[in-house]
Scaffold this motif. Structure first.
Motif, PDB file in Angstrom:
ATOM      1  N   LEU A 102       0.648  -1.262  -0.032  1.00 48.71           N
ATOM      2  CA  LEU A 102       0.085  -0.163  -0.011  1.00 48.71           C
ATOM      3  C   LEU A 102       0.799   1.210  -0.021  1.00 48.71           C
ATOM      4  O   LEU A 102       1.687   1.490   0.967  1.00 48.71           O
ATOM      5  N   VAL A 103       0.795   2.061  -0.891  1.00 46.67           N
ATOM      6  CA  VAL A 103       1.403   3.497  -1.292  1.00 46.67           C
ATOM      7  C   VAL A 103       0.554   4.478  -0.397  1.00 46.67           C
ATOM      8  O   VAL A 103       1.172   5.411  -0.269  1.00 46.67           O
ATOM      9  N   ASP A 104      -0.713   4.303  -0.632  1.00 43.90           N
ATOM     10  CA  ASP A 104      -1.560   5.527   0.116  1.00 43.90           C
ATOM     11  C   ASP A 104      -2.711   4.946   0.545  1.00 43.90           C
ATOM     12  O   ASP A 104      -3.444   3.781  -0.149  1.00 43.90           O
ATOM     13  N   ALA A 105      -3.496   5.664   1.234  1.00 47.34           N
ATOM     14  CA  ALA A 105      -4.892   5.241   1.797  1.00 47.34           C
ATOM     15  C   ALA A 105      -5.638   6.355   2.375  1.00 47.34           C
ATOM     16  O   ALA A 105      -4.749   7.255   3.058  1.00 47.34           O
ATOM     17  N   ASN A 106      -6.928   6.529   1.876  1.00 45.63           N
ATOM     18  CA  ASN A 106      -7.540   7.875   2.563  1.00 45.63           C
ATOM     19  C   ASN A 106      -8.054   7.654   3.957  1.00 45.63           C
ATOM     20  O   ASN A 106      -7.842   6.523   4.518  1.00 45.63           O
ATOM     21  N   LYS A 107      -8.385   8.717   4.550  1.00 44.36           N
ATOM     22  CA  LYS A 107      -8.833   8.753   6.063  1.00 44.36           C
ATOM     23  C   LYS A 107      -9.785   7.787   6.237  1.00 44.36           C
ATOM     24  O   LYS A 107     -10.155   7.008   7.232  1.00 44.36           O
ATOM     25  N   ALA A 108     -10.836   7.675   5.126  1.00 48.00           N
ATOM     26  CA  ALA A 108     -12.032   6.631   5.511  1.00 48.00           C
ATOM     27  C   ALA A 108     -11.415   5.114   5.631  1.00 48.00           C
ATOM     28  O   ALA A 108     -11.868   4.426   6.366  1.00 48.00           O
ATOM     29  N   ALA A 109     -10.646   4.828   4.804  1.00 46.65           N
ATOM     30  CA  ALA A 109      -9.928   3.387   4.798  1.00 46.65           C
ATOM     31  C   ALA A 109      -9.146   3.397   6.044  1.00 46.65           C
ATOM     32  O   ALA A 109      -9.298   2.218   6.794  1.00 46.65           O
ATOM     33  N   GLU A 110      -8.395   4.224   6.484  1.00 42.36           N
ATOM     34  CA  GLU A 110      -7.681   4.211   7.893  1.00 42.36           C
ATOM     35  C   GLU A 110      -8.687   3.815   9.067  1.00 42.36           C
ATOM     36  O   GLU A 110      -8.373   3.246   9.955  1.00 42.36           O
ATOM     37  N   ARG A 111      -9.796   4.928   9.346  1.00 46.88           N
ATOM     38  CA  ARG A 111     -10.674   4.603   9.907  1.00 46.88           C
ATOM     39  C   ARG A 111     -11.209   3.358  10.188  1.00 46.88           C
ATOM     40  O   ARG A 111     -11.671   2.865  11.170  1.00 46.88           O
ATOM     41  N   MET A 112     -11.682   2.966   8.743  1.00 45.48           N
ATOM     42  CA  MET A 112     -12.476   1.680   8.632  1.00 45.48           C
ATOM     43  C   MET A 112     -11.557   0.428   9.234  1.00 45.48           C
ATOM     44  O   MET A 112     -12.059  -0.517  10.119  1.00 45.48           O
ATOM     45  N   LEU A 113     -10.150   0.486   9.166  1.00 46.08           N
ATOM     46  CA  LEU A 113      -9.439  -0.757   9.912  1.00 46.08           C
ATOM     47  C   LEU A 113      -8.671  -0.129  11.074  1.00 46.08           C
ATOM     48  O   LEU A 113      -7.843  -0.868  11.578  1.00 46.08           O
ATOM     49  N   GLY A 114      -8.991   0.987  11.694  1.00 45.04           N
ATOM     50  CA  GLY A 114      -8.545   1.202  12.947  1.00 45.04           C
ATOM     51  C   GLY A 114      -7.069   1.827  12.960  1.00 45.04           C
ATOM     52  O   GLY A 114      -6.448   1.518  14.232  1.00 45.04           O
ATOM     53  N   TYR A 115      -6.562   2.337  11.797  1.00 44.51           N
ATOM     54  CA  TYR A 115      -5.058   2.526  11.600  1.00 44.51           C
ATOM     55  C   TYR A 115      -4.924   4.052  11.949  1.00 44.51           C
ATOM     56  O   TYR A 115      -5.981   4.898  11.389  1.00 44.51           O
ATOM     57  N   ASP A 116      -3.778   4.535  12.297  1.00 44.27           N
ATOM     58  CA  ASP A 116      -3.678   6.165  12.489  1.00 44.27           C
ATOM     59  C   ASP A 116      -3.240   6.645  11.112  1.00 44.27           C
ATOM     60  O   ASP A 116      -2.920   5.559  10.393  1.00 44.27           O
ATOM     61  N   PRO A 117      -3.181   7.707  10.783  1.00 43.66           N
ATOM     62  CA  PRO A 117      -2.821   8.404   9.464  1.00 43.66           C
ATOM     63  C   PRO A 117      -1.398   8.002   9.245  1.00 43.66           C
ATOM     64  O   PRO A 117      -0.423   8.110  10.173  1.00 43.66           O
ATOM     65  N   GLY A 118      -1.191   7.395   7.871  1.00 44.29           N
ATOM     66  CA  GLY A 118       0.031   6.980   7.470  1.00 44.29           C
ATOM     67  C   GLY A 118       0.442   5.463   7.951  1.00 44.29           C
ATOM     68  O   GLY A 118       1.468   4.908   7.502  1.00 44.29           O
ATOM     69  N   GLU A 119      -0.096   4.976   8.747  1.00 42.97           N
ATOM     70  CA  GLU A 119       0.053   3.624   9.149  1.00 42.97           C
ATOM     71  C   GLU A 119      -0.129   2.459   8.354  1.00 42.97           C
ATOM     72  O   GLU A 119       0.750   1.540   8.273  1.00 42.97           O
ATOM     73  N   LEU A 120      -1.071   2.809   7.132  1.00 36.47           N
ATOM     74  CA  LEU A 120      -1.234   1.624   6.298  1.00 36.47           C
ATOM     75  C   LEU A 120      -0.317   1.413   5.483  1.00 36.47           C
ATOM     76  O   LEU A 120      -0.025   0.539   4.654  1.00 36.47           O
TER      77      LEU A 120
END
Length: 759
Positions: A101-119
């Motif tokens: 994964l090179v990028d993920a938006n905030k909705a994707a991060e919230r959905m999986l419970g990650y902090d910004p940039g952790e994915l």
């Protein structure tokens, strides 16, 4: 110099043709940055080299400015893209061709419970359930082979905390102009709640199917628009007699009798504003028979249609039983005629109709003359058969629209709707004429006459109680007249003929208030031991001028005038006070008091009795209550409530004059009764009348089978006493043993009884 110019030119050409590349916004951003850097680098080198050349410097400066402007525009575009990317309501995951994964938006991060940039930097398999990896690999291969442009997959993803969510993904690849895959983009939507909802619906549907198919009650679903059956369970098929195929070819109107269809259509209409209903109706079976059903309905969607689920319960047997109980409660058990309760109801209805239509009506009250002689001469059995025939004869003489009721004893009432004085007197003459024909009862010809009082609405009263009272006045006028006419129409002057009655009412009220009434006590003797542990309290009135007045002359007055409550409390108070005195004197005696129908309609009676017991410090087990069968049947439901409360307190309950009131044995079994008293009319003649002896034996057996004590009243001779002992009667009461006596005399009698027992 020339190579540099070519390089710059090439860069500018690339920049100029940038919009023609079929790249995504992310690809465009990356590509644009590279080009800008290349141009800036080339221009810088060229500027250093040609700084001494003025004209070329100007050109390069202009090119540099244009490149800077283009870079600014690209940065603004990138900012817009990032804002849209991060604010998208669904998750967006971008992976390189290695699957990281090179990028993920905030909705994707919230959905999986990650902090910004952790994915970023994680492989897509790290956030995908292992069971779904193989299928997604297979689809990715098809995507890379360009066999498909995109694919959709429902799979589980792993949140940072290890929990699972269900997602719906749409996946595609981004290609460059040379047809090389650059990276993959996945649009991800969390469908966990939707998935749970579908599962719940599936479970509900399975439960519904189970409850529907195996339900012991008939069930079906019908289309609310066409009223046709959509589904039906096996129970309905068995009960109604139609096959499933026949049902599904029918409409719900096909199982309704015609008179119930309007009600059914109103019920269907209610489902447009109300989801559930309950009602009683009737259904017709395939064989044409009709059953009573209770129907519960609920609106639902079935196979894409607005429908109604129906559960029907066959209540035919219950309805028949309820009708029997209702008939028993509203009809005289001997003649089958309406009783006083039903008469009052019908009279009120007829009065309303007469008031509405501005018509008149007549109420007749009739009493049999000579009936007592029949009872005394031939016994109650013949009297009962005579009453049955009187009821039949009245119905034969009158019209079907008239109401004939038996009020009790030998008293009847008749309602003649839409009748004036002329019509009512004509009807009375027909009745009296019919009595000239003798009644034949068991080969005996019996003759009785009738005295009839007439009251008219609205001339003599505009409510049921007034008409009944005034018809009663007129009947006694006819009775006293003693002429051949044998009837009288009420007039206001007739009330002047009863000053004696009015005076007696006033004197009775004074006697109750000043406690001029007194009690006498009659013992009940145990046939097995000869001991006396129970007595019956009997109220007496010694009038200053009239002498001793029998209870049957003043108790009815107390009931008619509402003084019965005061009279009853007076009697209870005296009886309990005497019971307390006996206890202190060493006599273990319980006392029984008679109650009237009005007493049993008083919900406060149990609490009043409790207050008196506490006031006189007498245990409830030392008090007995005696009521007649007719008293019980006046208002069975209320009587049951009052007697149950008294019985729960410990008060003994006895049914007096048993065998004369025709109470239901089923009702008797439910009553909180401890004792039944056989009516004296059977006991007095049992030594000479085989029928009476059989009745007495049957009542004793019945009482013992119901675990009740049995007392025989009216024991007048040794022969009756011996027969009762042989029959197994528990207690006896009568003049042969002891007449009613004052409390002091009873104490002497008890003392002699005690001496005899110890001798």
């Amino acid at each position: 110099m020339t190579p540099l110019l070519i390089t710059v030119g090439t860069a500018l050409v690339y920049l100029a043709s940038f919009e023609t590349l079929a790249l995504s916004q992310e690809a465009e951003t990356i590509y644009s940055r590279c080009l800008v850097c290349m141009v800036l680098f080339t221009v810088t080198r060229l500027a250093v080299t040609l700084r001494n050349s003025g004209r070329l410097f100007v050109r390069l400066s202009e090119a540099h400015a244009r490149a800077e402007a283009m870079a600014d525009e690209l940065r603004r575009g990138e900012a817009r893209f990032r804002a849209i990317f991060d604010r998208a309501p669904i998750g967006i995951q971008i992976a390189d061709m290695e699957g990281y994964l090179v990028d993920a938006n905030k909705a994707a991060e919230r959905m999986l419970g990650y902090d910004p940039g952790e994915l970023q930097g994680r492989h897509w398999t790290e956030v995908t359930h292992p069971d779904n990896v193989a299928e997604e690999d297979r689809l990715d291969e098809l995507l890379l082979a360009r066999d498909i442009e995109q694919y959709e997959i429902e799979e589980r993803q792993i949140r940072k905390d290890g929990s699972l969510i269900w997602t719906q993904q749409t996946v595609t690849e981004v290609w460059d102009q040379d047809g090389q895959a650059q990276f993959g983009i996945a649009l991800v939507e969390d469908v966990t709640e939707h998935k749970a909802m579908i599962q719940e619906l599936q479970e509900r549907e399975a439960s519904f199917r189970l409850l529907f198919a195996d339900n012991p009650h008939p069930m079906w679903v019908y289309d609310i628009a066409t009223l046709s059956f959509c589904e039906v369970n096996d129970t309905a098929v068995r009960l109604y007699g139609y096959s499933r195929e026949e049902f599904l070819a029918m409409r719900i109107t096909d199982i309704r009798p015609a008179q119930w269809i309007p009600d059914m259509m109103r019920g269907v209409a209610m489902h447009r504003v109300q989801s559930s209903t309950c009602s009683h109706t009737q259904h017709r079976l395939k064989d044409g028979s009709v059953i009573d059903v209770e129907v519960a309905t609920h609106s639902l969607h079935f196979a894409g249609r607005d429908a109604v689920l129906v559960l029907a319960q066959n209540i035919t047997e219950r309805k028949n039983f309820e009708n029997q109980l209702k008939h028993q409660a509203l009809h005289d058990p001997l003649t089958g005629l309406p009783n006083r309760t039903l008469l009052n109801d019908r009279l009120e209805q007829v009065i309303l109709a007469a008031r509405r239509n501005a018509t008149s009506l007549a109420l007749l009250l009739m009493d049999l003359d000579g009936f007592k002689d029949v009872n005394d001469t031939f016994g109650h059995h013949h009297g009962d058969l005579l009453l049955e025939q009187v009821g039949l004869r009245l119905c034969r003489v009158l019209q079907a629209s008239d109401t004939v009721a038996r009020l009790g004893g030998d008293e009847f009432a008749i309602i003649l709707p839409a009748t004036d004085e002329v019509g009512s007197t004509q009807a009375v003459r027909r009745i009296i004429a019919s009595f000239k024909e003798q009644f034949v009862v068991e080969s005996r010809s019996l003759h009785v006459d009738a005295s009839v009082g007439i009251a008219l609405y609205p001339s003599h009263g505009d409510d049921a109680s007034t008409l009944l009272r005034r018809a009663d006045v007129a009947m006694y006028v006819a009775k006293r007249a003693g002429d051949d006419r044998r009837y009288a129409v009420y007039t206001a002057e007739q009330d002047l003929h009863t000053p004696e009655k009015l005076a007696l009412i006033g004197e009775l009220r004074q006697a109750i208030e000043e406690e001029h009434l007194f009690l006498q006590y009659q013992p009940k003797v145990d046939l097995r031991t000869g001991a006396t542990s129970h007595v019956e309290a009997l109220v007496r009135w010694r009038h200053a001028r009239r002498g001793m007045i029998p209870p049957d002359q003043f108790v009815c007055l107390a009931e008619e005038t509402g003084m019965i409550k005061s009279l009853t409390l007076c009697v209870l108070g005296q009886a309990l006070q005497q019971c307390q005195r006996w206890g202190r004197a060493g006599f273990n005696i319980s006392v029984a008091v008679n109650l009237s129908a009005r007493n049993l309609r008083d919900p406060q009676l149990p609490s009043l009795v409790m207050d008196l017991l506490q006031h006189h410090d007498v245990p409830a087990t030392s008090l007995g209550i005696e009521i007649t069968e007719s008293t019980l049947m006046g208002d069975p439901a209320q009587a049951m409530l009052v007697l149950t409360e008294l019985h729960d307190m410990g008060v003994r309950i006895a049914i007096d004059d048993f065998g004369t009131g025709y109470s239901s044995l089923a009702y008797l079994r439910r009553l909180p009764v401890d004792e039944i008293k056989i009516d004296r009319s059977f006991v007095m003649e049992m030594a000479s009348d085989e029928n009476d002896a059989t009745i007495v034996q049957s009542v004793i057996d019945l009482g013992h089978n119901l675990d009740l004590q049995v007392v025989a009243e009216g024991v007048e001779n040794q022969a009756s006493l011996e027969m009762l002992a042989t029959c197994g009667c528990d207690q006896v009461q009568g003049y042969y043993l002891a007449r009613p006596m004052a409390a002091a005399d009873l104490e002497g009698w008890l003392a002699l009884d005690r001496v005899a027992a110890t001798a």
